[in-house]
Design a protein around this motif. Sequence first.
Motif, PDB file in Angstrom:
ATOM      1  N   LEU A  36      38.914  41.115  45.645  1.00 60.98           N
ATOM      2  CA  LEU A  36      39.590  42.404  45.770  1.00 60.98           C
ATOM      3  C   LEU A  36      39.158  43.405  44.711  1.00 60.98           C
ATOM      4  O   LEU A  36      39.226  44.610  44.934  1.00 60.98           O
ATOM      5  N   TYR A  37      38.709  42.919  43.561  1.00 59.83           N
ATOM      6  CA  TYR A  37      38.345  43.781  42.433  1.00 59.83           C
ATOM      7  C   TYR A  37      36.956  43.355  41.951  1.00 59.83           C
ATOM      8  O   TYR A  37      36.816  42.317  41.308  1.00 59.83           O
ATOM      9  N   LEU A  86      41.475  35.718  28.965  1.00 56.95           N
ATOM     10  CA  LEU A  86      40.320  36.616  29.041  1.00 56.95           C
ATOM     11  C   LEU A  86      40.709  37.993  29.586  1.00 56.95           C
ATOM     12  O   LEU A  86      40.198  39.026  29.152  1.00 56.95           O
ATOM     13  N   ALA A  87      41.650  38.014  30.555  1.00 57.99           N
ATOM     14  CA  ALA A  87      42.108  39.298  31.102  1.00 57.99           C
ATOM     15  C   ALA A  87      42.825  40.120  30.042  1.00 57.99           C
ATOM     16  O   ALA A  87      42.698  41.355  29.996  1.00 57.99           O
ATOM     17  N   ALA A  97      46.704  44.161  33.851  1.00 55.32           N
ATOM     18  CA  ALA A  97      47.531  44.979  34.749  1.00 55.32           C
ATOM     19  C   ALA A  97      46.737  45.425  35.970  1.00 55.32           C
ATOM     20  O   ALA A  97      47.232  45.401  37.102  1.00 55.32           O
ATOM     21  N   ASP A  98      45.477  45.810  35.765  1.00 59.30           N
ATOM     22  CA  ASP A  98      44.644  46.258  36.897  1.00 59.30           C
ATOM     23  C   ASP A  98      44.379  45.122  37.866  1.00 59.30           C
ATOM     24  O   ASP A  98      44.437  45.309  39.089  1.00 59.30           O
ATOM     25  N   ARG A 102      47.610  44.238  39.743  1.00 60.63           N
ATOM     26  CA  ARG A 102      48.044  45.309  40.641  1.00 60.63           C
ATOM     27  C   ARG A 102      47.295  45.233  41.978  1.00 60.63           C
ATOM     28  O   ARG A 102      47.892  45.358  43.051  1.00 60.63           O
ATOM     29  N   CYS A 103      45.978  45.025  41.935  1.00 61.13           N
ATOM     30  CA  CYS A 103      45.226  44.930  43.190  1.00 61.13           C
ATOM     31  C   CYS A 103      45.605  43.660  43.956  1.00 61.13           C
ATOM     32  O   CYS A 103      45.395  43.584  45.175  1.00 61.13           O
ATOM     33  N   LEU A 104      46.197  42.675  43.249  1.00 61.57           N
ATOM     34  CA  LEU A 104      46.585  41.439  43.921  1.00 61.57           C
ATOM     35  C   LEU A 104      47.914  41.605  44.671  1.00 61.57           C
ATOM     36  O   LEU A 104      48.050  41.158  45.817  1.00 61.57           O
ATOM     37  N   ILE A 105      48.913  42.256  44.031  1.00 61.75           N
ATOM     38  CA  ILE A 105      50.222  42.369  44.684  1.00 61.75           C
ATOM     39  C   ILE A 105      50.206  43.364  45.832  1.00 61.75           C
ATOM     40  O   ILE A 105      51.098  43.359  46.687  1.00 61.75           O
ATOM     41  N   ILE A 106      49.177  44.255  45.858  1.00 62.21           N
ATOM     42  CA  ILE A 106      49.091  45.200  46.971  1.00 62.21           C
ATOM     43  C   ILE A 106      48.758  44.476  48.267  1.00 62.21           C
ATOM     44  O   ILE A 106      49.272  44.819  49.335  1.00 62.21           O
TER      45      ILE A 106
END
Length: 410
Positions: free
Chosen positions: A81-82, A111-112, A119-120, A123-127
């Motif tokens: 997704l990212y 690492l994140a 957060a980025d 965020r793309c995961l919960i969308i």
Amino acid sequence: MATKDPTAVERANLLNMAKLSIKGLIESALSFGRTLDSDYPPLQQFFVVMEHCLKHGLKVRKSFLSHNKTIWGPLELVEKLYPEAEEIGASVRDLPGLKTPLGRARAWLRLALMQKKMADYLRCLIIQRDLLSEFYEYHALMMEEEGAVIVGLLVGLNVIDANLCVKGEDLDSQVGVIDFSMYLKNEEDIGNKERNVQIAAILDQKNYVEELNRQLNSTVSSLHSRVDSLEKSNTKLIEELAIAKNNIIKLQEENHQLRSENKLILMKTQQHLEVTKVDVETELQTYKHSRQGLDEMYNEARRQLRDESQLRQDVENELAVQVSMKHEIELAMKLLEKDIHEKQDTLIGLRQQLEEVKAINIETYQKLQGSEDGLKEKNEIIARLEEKTSKITAAMKQLEQSSSLSFTQS
């Protein structure tokens, strides 16, 4: 009814714990005043809380040997997704010593955080809830509004600098237990916190004053050095000014001398111009007389050129007539040669016929000697052939005469 739902209570408790953990981590990190490492307790508790939040409502996947319930599956989905998350996924898979999916998920979270992209990524995961439904139940924290709130809180962690050594840490066998004592505060702790804040403010002021003093000292030293350089440059400029004054006096004397010389040169030039003017007028008169004679010569040459051009035009016309006549003669010669060749071909044909007649005559004569019965008939044939021969001979003579006449005319 929502408060009586156990899953809603769990989500609310996890959300509160996440708020306390993130807030405490940010406040302690700002007061700590340096880069955080893996041994920092608030940071360890933050990872434990995040692990519990990601595990809430996770579906159990059955395998041949055991049941599998890990958060590595949805985190691994972030790469699709990212695009920027491909690097962190590859780094986690390449880490030595990680044997379980849970250990890889814990390394991924660390690492994140160091990349300041947690957060980025989440965020793309919960969308993408349709993709998350493969890993979570419908009532899971990541599927509800609490997950979006936690992701919004994670943005504040971007102010923190973390330096975590993931390689040397045993992430497979760690036990994630939340330490609630870190979030229980009393009045003494609040007072200590206020004193710590005051001490930190005083230390900040002291550091600011020392930094300001250091900057002022460096400014004073730079000003002293600049004053010395200005004094040296001033002395040098005074010397250069004295030299420039002497040069100005010399230049003024040279200018006066050059002016006097310029006056003499101007007088000589005027005299020379007067003499030259007289010479030019004389030459002008001579030129006018010579120009008149040249004009007459030019007119005469122009008339002769006109006559010669007319004569040349007549000669060219006559030449064109002669050329056309030559072409006509050449054409007549070609036609005459063609006629001669045709007559020669006719003469050759007549000669061949004569030879054939002679051969027939000889054959007839031989037959006449051998046959007495047909002698009269043969005689008649011979007479006719002789007559034909005479005609052919006469025709040949006539053709030869005409050919000779044609050659004579050509």
